[in-house]
Enzyme design. Structure first.
Site, mmCIF file in Angstrom:
data_model
loop_
_atom_site.group_PDB
_atom_site.id
_atom_site.type_symbol
_atom_site.label_atom_id
_atom_site.label_comp_id
_atom_site.label_asym_id
_atom_site.label_seq_id
_atom_site.Cartn_x
_atom_site.Cartn_y
_atom_site.Cartn_z
ATOM 1 N N HIS A 1 45.008 12.883 -9.953
ATOM 2 C CA HIS A 1 43.995 11.936 -10.402
ATOM 3 C C HIS A 1 44.487 11.021 -11.534
ATOM 4 O O HIS A 1 43.682 10.307 -12.133
ATOM 5 C CB HIS A 1 42.737 12.685 -10.844
ATOM 6 C CG HIS A 1 41.923 13.195 -9.687
ATOM 7 N ND1 HIS A 1 42.431 14.056 -8.749
ATOM 8 C CD2 HIS A 1 40.643 12.936 -9.295
ATOM 9 C CE1 HIS A 1 41.495 14.327 -7.842
ATOM 10 N NE2 HIS A 1 40.409 13.655 -8.151
ATOM 11 N N HIS B 1 52.584 -12.834 21.255
ATOM 12 C CA HIS B 1 51.974 -11.716 21.977
ATOM 13 C C HIS B 1 51.062 -12.221 23.100
ATOM 14 O O HIS B 1 49.867 -12.399 22.896
ATOM 15 C CB HIS B 1 51.162 -10.864 21.008
ATOM 16 C CG HIS B 1 51.967 -10.329 19.861
ATOM 17 N ND1 HIS B 1 52.320 -11.093 18.762
ATOM 18 C CD2 HIS B 1 52.489 -9.097 19.638
ATOM 19 C CE1 HIS B 1 53.025 -10.358 17.923
ATOM 20 N NE2 HIS B 1 53.147 -9.154 18.410
ATOM 21 N N HIS C 1 47.188 -10.477 16.442
ATOM 22 C CA HIS C 1 48.373 -10.864 17.214
ATOM 23 C C HIS C 1 48.000 -11.694 18.448
ATOM 24 O O HIS C 1 48.829 -12.400 18.986
ATOM 25 C CB HIS C 1 49.188 -9.631 17.614
ATOM 26 C CG HIS C 1 48.397 -8.590 18.343
ATOM 27 N ND1 HIS C 1 47.678 -7.599 17.699
ATOM 28 C CD2 HIS C 1 48.197 -8.367 19.661
ATOM 29 C CE1 HIS C 1 47.085 -6.834 18.595
ATOM 30 N NE2 HIS C 1 47.386 -7.269 19.788
ATOM 31 N N GLU D 1 37.097 4.568 0.420
ATOM 32 C CA GLU D 1 37.613 3.536 -0.479
ATOM 33 C C GLU D 1 38.093 2.312 0.292
ATOM 34 O O GLU D 1 37.829 1.168 -0.086
ATOM 35 C CB GLU D 1 38.774 4.088 -1.331
ATOM 36 C CG GLU D 1 38.417 5.262 -2.234
ATOM 37 C CD GLU D 1 38.389 6.601 -1.515
ATOM 38 O OE1 GLU D 1 38.786 6.663 -0.324
ATOM 39 O OE2 GLU D 1 37.964 7.596 -2.125
ATOM 40 N N HIS E 1 53.090 -7.000 25.880
ATOM 41 C CA HIS E 1 52.362 -7.030 24.608
ATOM 42 C C HIS E 1 52.953 -8.002 23.588
ATOM 43 O O HIS E 1 52.257 -8.889 23.100
ATOM 44 C CB HIS E 1 52.320 -5.623 23.990
ATOM 45 C CG HIS E 1 51.865 -5.613 22.566
ATOM 46 N ND1 HIS E 1 50.546 -5.696 22.199
ATOM 47 C CD2 HIS E 1 52.570 -5.571 21.397
ATOM 48 C CE1 HIS E 1 50.445 -5.699 20.886
ATOM 49 N NE2 HIS E 1 51.655 -5.625 20.374
#
Lengths: 655, 655
Positions: free
Chosen positions: B466, B24, B63, B404, B257
Site C-alpha cells: 500500500h 487491419h 484497429h 479502479e 486480422h
C-alpha cells in the site's frame, strides 16, 4: 473444539488490531469458520512450510491478515504469540498485509485486490502441468489443491474475471475459491456497487458454483468443500454468506471493515462468542489438540509423500532428479552451444528473442509461456510444441487471450508455485495494463520473465496508442526489476540468460519490432554489467554517446560519421541501467568517466530520468510528447532519430 | 443501395490497407453491415460533428479504423477521399487508430482494448445525468444513445466487465453495444482462449442480450437495434455473428486480422462482393443518395433540436445558459470566497481536498465524482449530496466499487461527452491499476481529475503493498499530465483550481494521509508556477532544499534547525514539476539558480528522475526500495525522513 478455535481466531483478530491500533477486523470475524475449515482440511506441514506438494492457500483479501497469522500460529507454524502481538510493528513477521518470503506459510503477498484469485489460477496451472509431466502410474508426486479465500472486492476487479475465465477454459478442477460474501464493502452496502448475479456469472465461465447460506454452518462448509474436491474438471467457487464484523455491535456494517473494534466493542464481541475476555488468551486445549493434530497430520502426510518420492526416485531416477532441480530452481542450462549471430546480420530483437525462446525450450524441461493474443507479433511461440489446454497439459504455448493483466498475475502464481520457468509477452505499450502485476513480482522477489516487443515509436503506423513513450521510465523507476533493452540479437541472448538465471528479480525484456544490425563489439556476456563500451574512442573522448536498444545502431553510425569529421567518439551500449548501477564505482567510471562532460544520451522514449547520465538538458535526445501514425522511418525522422541529427547535436555539444 | 454502401466500405478497407501496406482489414470486412446500420440510424450531423445532443459512437476495436473513416467519409463528414488514400501516413487525419480531436467525427481515441466499452459507459452516464438535470417536460434537450462496436478482444479484457457491471447496476438503458462476434482473435480461434457463455455473462450483470445469427442480415440487425432502443432500463449487448475477413480467400481466419489482403486476394474479395475492381472507386450513386441523406437527415435533426433549444432558452433562460456554459466547458467559478487555512493549522491534504470538493460542489452545477470504494479514506465524498444510482440520477457521489480501472475510463468517457466535471479517487499505490486510462486521458487531451491519497510510506501499517514508491516517477514521466503534490491545505486548494480550470491536461492530485502543517509562505496562487521559494534564505544560499508535498514541512523544519547552526538555507516547494518546467527560464533560474550547486531534493519516493535537479547522487533523499509495515512515523524514520537526518545530509553536502 471447532468452535473454540474459531472464536479464538476471532478474539485474536480483535486483540491484534486493537493492540496495533490499526487493521481490518471485519472480514476475519465473519470468515473465521471458513479459514478454519480450509486450514483443517489442507495438506500442509507446518514444520516444513515450503513442502512442494502442499496445498496452496492464497488469502486474496490480504487485509484480513490477522486471520491468516492466527491460523498459522494455531496450526503450529513458526509464528509465535509474540509475533501476533507485534502485528503491524516494525521488524515483525506479521506485517499489515501478508508478505511472501517474509513469513513462513504465506504462499503469496496479497492486498491489491483481484490479484489473489489470478495468482491462484497460476498455482493451479503449475500443479496440473507438473502433475501431467512428472506423475506416473501409482506415483502422484504432484497432487494438491489450491485454495483461495476472497471477498467482495475481488468479485469486482476485472483481473479476477480475466483469470477466472481462463481457469474455466483450462478446467483447473483443483482450484477451490471460497468467496466470503458479506454484502458490505468499505463504502457501504454491496448493492450500492453491484447487482451482479455471481452464480450465473461464474457458471457462464465454466465454473462449479456452490452456495453456503450461513458462514457459521460448519457442516454446510464441509459439504461444499467435499463437493469442490470431487469436481475434477471445473474450478469451484463457494459463495459463503457471512456477516462482516460478526459479534461486534457494529456487525454487518462497513464500520467494522478497516478499524479496530476498540476495547468496549471488542469485549462485547468476545462475550457474544462466549470466549475469554483476556487479551491474547489462547487456551492450552487448542495447542494440545488442534495444533497438535495439525502438526501430526502434516508430518504424516509429508512422510507418506517422502516415502512415495523415494520409490519414485528409484523407479524414475532421471525424472526425479530433474523434478528436484526444478523445485529447487537450480536446473542448470548449458548455453555453450548457442549460435550467436554474426556481425552485420540483421534481425528484429523480437525475432532474436524467439530464437532464444526456442533454444531454451530444448534446454529446460518446463520452460513455457505465451502472450496476450500477440504471439505472432511478440514472437513468443515455441515452435516444437503445442497449445496448453484442458486436454493438453503438456502444451508449452499458453494463449492467455486479450488479458494482459491476468497473464502477468497468473505467471506470478506459477513462479510462486515453483517448478516452472514461465514468460508472458505483449506489446510494450500494454505494459500499462499489467503494471500492477509487475510491481507485485518485484515486491515478492519472484523472477518472472516479461517480454515486451514493439518497444518504441518505430512501431510506426499503429500510431500513438501503440507507441510507448513513458514506459521505460515507468519500469526503470521500480525497485527490483531488471529492465533490459538489448541492442541486437546477441545482447538479446544475454538478456534472456539474465532473465533465466535470476533468482529474486523479475525481468522485462524490451524488444524491437524493426530489424537491428549486430554490432561488431556487441557482447552477450556484458549485458550483465548493464552497460559497456561498444565502440571505443581512438584516443580521447570528444563526446560520449549512451544509447540503448535500437538506438545503439544509430549511435554507432553517427559516431562513424563524426569520426570522418575528426571527432573522437565513444559509444556506450546500456541495455540495463539497474544492473549497471549495481557494478562497482570503478567499473562505472571506466565505462562512463565522470570527467567526460560532453555526452549525448539517445533513446526513443521520454527524457525523464536520463539526467542521471546527461549533464545538461541538451544532452538528451528523447521524446517528450506522444507519438504519431506514419511509417516507422518517418516517425523516427520526425523526432530526430537519424544520423544527420545526432551528428548535428554532437557537434553542438562539443562546440 | 444498402448493399452497395456496405460493399464500398469493404472495398475501401481493402484499398486503404493495401495502399498503406499495413492495417487491419479483417474486422471491417466482417462488420461493415453493422457499422453501416449504426451510422444510418445514428442521430448525427456530419456538418456539425460536435453537436452536443448527437448520438455518440465508440469504435472500441480501434484497429478497425478504416471502417470508421469510410463511414465518416460516406456520411459527409469533413474527411475526403484523399484522406482515405492517406490512411496511416504522416500528417494525415486518418491515423492507424482513431484519434479524438484529430479527426472530426471521432468521439474517442481507441485501440487499447477494453477501454471502448468503458468510455461508452461514461458517455451514457453523462447523458443520463445531464438529461435528468436539464430536461423539462416537453424539452428533451439532452436525449441520445451511445453506440459501441466492439470485438472479441474487448470481451476478454477485465475493464470491460468492471464497466459493464456498473452499466447494468446503473441501468444505462441508452447504451447499445454491438459485439462483432467472429470467433477469431489474432492468435487463432476464439475457443483457444475463451469458453465463456457471453449471453449468460451479460445477463448476469443486468444487461439485455440479443443475438443476430448472421451479420449480413440487415433485417435482423435492424430488429435488434430497435429492440435495444426500446429497452429503457437495461443496457443492451447485441452479439452479431460475423466472418472475419469476409470475402477474402482467407476469410474466417486470423490471417486477415492484421495484414492487408494484397492485390490478388483483394480483387478476389471485390469480385465476391460484386463491386468495382478499381481502387478507391466510390459510385456517385452513393454520394447522391446515402451521403445526401445522411447530411440532410443530420441537418434536419439538428435544426429541430435548435428549435427546441430556443424555446427551452426562452422558458428556462437560467438553465439554458448554465447548460451552454457547461457544454462549452467555460462555466466560470468565482473562487473569491474560499476560506484559506491559517498558518500552522494542521490537516491531512486528503481532508483539505475534501474541503475543496465540498466547496466546488456549491460552485459548479455538474461537479461530481467518487472513488473506487475508498471514499471515506480518500475523502472524496460530497457531503450535501446523495449517491448516484439507477433511481437517483442527480446524486453527485459515485461509488464505482472496487474497480479502479473502470472508474478512470468511465470518467474519461464522461469528459469526452462533455457537460460534467468529474473526479475519481483511490489510494495512490493503486494508480497502477488505472494507469492505462490516465495515459489515454493524457493522449486525448481531456482534463480528468484523479485524486490519489495515501501518497507515501507514511501510510505506515498497511505496508509495502500500500506504499507508493515509483508512482510519482510513473506519472511524472507521462507527457501531458499535471502531477500535483501539494504541501498543505492551501496548496491543495491551488492544485484543485488548476485541475478545474485545465482544458487539455488531466490532473493527478497526490495527497497525504497524515496531517501537514500550513506553512507561513505557502501560496495557493503559486502552485500554478509548479515551484516557488517557500522559505527565503537570509543572504546567500548555502544549500537549496527542494521538496514536494508532505516533505515541505520537513524541509522547512530542517532549514530552521540549520539556521541555528549558522547555515543559510532556501526551501523550494515544488508541487508540480511539469508546470515549473513550462515557466520561463528566467523564472526557473530565480527559484532554482543554476549557480546554487549545493542542493538536496527531499521526497519520500524513488530518486528516479530527480537528477534533473540534484547535481550529485548524494543530493537526493529518496527511497529506492519498497516500503515496510510499521507506524508511519517509524517508517519515515527508518528511511531517514526526519529533521536530524536532513540536517546531517545538508551539512555533508555543504562541507
Amino acid at each position: 473444539m471447532d468452535q473454540l478455535v474459531i472464536n479464538t481466531i476471532r478474539a485474536l483478530a480483535i486483540d491484534m488490531t486493537n493492540e496495533a491500533k490499526s487493521g481490518h477486523p471485519g472480514m476475519p470475524l465473519g470468515s473465521a469458520p471458513i479459514g478454519y475449515k480450509i486450514f483443517k482440511e489442507m495438506k500442509i506441514n507446518p514444520k516444513k512450510p515450503d513442502w512442494f506438494n502442499r496445498d496452496r492457500f492464497v488469502l486474496a483479501s490480504g487485509h484480513a491478515s490477522t486471520l491468516l497469522y492466527s491460523l498459522l500460529h494455531l496450526s503450529g507454524y513458526n509464528i509465535c504469540l509474540t509475533d501476533l502481538k507485534n502485528f503491524r510493528q516494525l521488524d515483525s513477521i506479521t506485517p499489515g498485509h501478508p508478505e511472501y518470503l517474509h513469513t513462513a506459510g504465506v504462499d503469496a503477498t496479497s492486498g491489491p485486490l483481484g490479484q489473489g484469485i489470478a495468482m491462484a489460477v497460476g498455482m493451479a496451472l503449475a500443479e496440473t502441468v507438473l502433475a501431467s509431466k512428472y506423475n506416473k502410474e501409482d506415483y502422484n508426486i504432484i497432487d494438491h489443491y489450491t485454495y483461495v479465500l476472497c471477498g467482495d472486492g475481488d468479485m469486482q476487479e476485472g483481473v479476477t474475471f480475466e483469470a477466472s475465465s481462463l481457469a474455466g477454459l483450462w478446467k483447473l478442477g483443483k482450484l477451490i475459491v471460497f468467496y466470503d460474501s458479506n454484502d458490505v464493502t468499505l463504502d457501504g452496502p454491496l448493492n450500492d456497487t453491484s447487482s451482479d448475479n455471481i452464480k450465473n456469472r461464474y457458471e457462464s465461465m465454466g465454473w462449479q458454483y456452490l452456495y453456503v447460506a450461513d458462514g457459521n454452518d460448519l457442516i454446510a462448509l464441509d459439504k461444499a468443500l467435499k463437493m469442490a474436491q470431487l469436481e475434477d474438471e471445473k474450478p469451484t467457487l463457494i459463495e459463503v454468506k457471512t456477516i462482516i464484523g460478526y459479534g461486534s455491535q457494529k456487525q454487518g456494517t462497513s464500520a467494522t471493515h478497516g478499524a479496530p473494534l476498540g476495547q468496549e466493542d471488542g469485549t462485547y464481541a468476545k462475550e457474544f462468542y462466549g470466549c475469554s475476555l483476556t487479551e491474547f488468551d489462547i487456551s492450552n486445549e487448542i495447542y494440545d489438540t488442534f495444533t497438535y493434530q495439525q502438526i501430526k497430520q502434516g508430518e504424516k502426510q509429508y512422510k507418506e509423500w517422502l516415502k512415495q518420492l523415494k520409490k519414485y526416485q528409484e523407479a524414475y531416477p532421471q525424472q526425479a532428479n530433474e523434478l528436484q532441480e526444478l523445485i529447487n530452481d537450480d536446473y542448470r542450462i548449458n548455453y555453450g552451444d548457442y549460435k550467436l549471430k554474426k556481425t552485420n546480420e540483421s534481425q528484429a530483437t523480437r525475432n532474436s528473442s524467439n530464437d532464444v525462446i526456442n533454444y531454451l525450450a530444448t534446454k529446460h524441461p518446463t520452460f513455457m509461456g505465451g502472450s496476450a493474443d500477440l504471439s505472432s507479433s511478440t514472437m513468443t511461440k515455441i515452435k516444437d510444441s503445442s497449445l496448453f489446454s484442458a486436454t493438453n497439459r503438456l502444451g508449452r504455448n499458453i494463449n492467455y487471450g486479450i488479458r494482459e493483466f491476468a497473464m502477468a498475475v497468473i505467471n506470478n502464481g506459477v513462479i510462486l508455485h515453483g517448478g516452472i520457468k514461465i514468460f508472458g509477452g505483449t506489446f510494450f505499450v500494454f505494459s500499462d495494463y499489467l503494471k500492477p502485476a509487475l510491481k507485485m513480482a518485484a515486491l515478492m522477489k519472484i523472477p518472472t520473465i516479461n517480454v515486451f516487443s514493439h518497444d518504441s515509436i518505430a512501431v510506426g503506423e499503429d500510431g500513438p496508442t501503440h507507441q510507448p513513450i513513458e514506459h521505460l521510465a515507468m519500469l526503470r523507476s521500480m525497485p527490483n526489476l531488471n529492465v533490459i533493452r538489448p541492442c541486437d540479437a546477441n545482447e538479446t541472448f544475454g538478456a534472456w540468460q539474465i532473465a533465466m538465471e535470476s533468482k529474486q528479480t523479475p525481468s522485462a525484456l524490451i524488444l524491437s519490432r524493426q530489424n537491428l544490425m549486430v554490432e561488431a563489439n556487441s557482447d552477450y556476456n556484458k549485458v550483465k554489467y548493464g552497460a559497456y563500451v561498444i565502440k571505443e574512442e581512438r584516443e580521447k573522448v570528444d563526446c560520449l554517446l549512451i544509447a540503448t536498444g535500437s538506438e545503439v545502431n544509430l549511435a554507432i553510425a553517427a559516431a562513424t560519421e563524426l569520426e570522418k569529421d575528426g571527432y573522437d567518439i565513444r559509444v556506450v551500449s546500456m541495455p540495463c541501467r539497474s544492473l549497471f548501477e549495481q557494478q562497482s564505482k570503478k567499473y562505472q567510471n571506466q565505462v562512463i568517466p565522470t570527467k567526460c562532460k560532453q555526452r549525448l544520451v539517445i533513446e526513443m522514449a521520454t527524457s525523464y530520468g536520463w539526467h542521471k547520465y546527461a549533464l545538461k538538458d541538451n544532452q538528451i535526445l528523447g521524446i517528450d510528447t506522444y507519438g504519431l501514425s506514419a511509417k516507422g522511418s518517418q516517425v523516427m525522422d520526425y523526432y530526430g532519430f537519424n544520423v544527420d541529427n545526432v551528428v548535428k547535436l554532437v557537434k553542438t555539444i562539443v562546440k
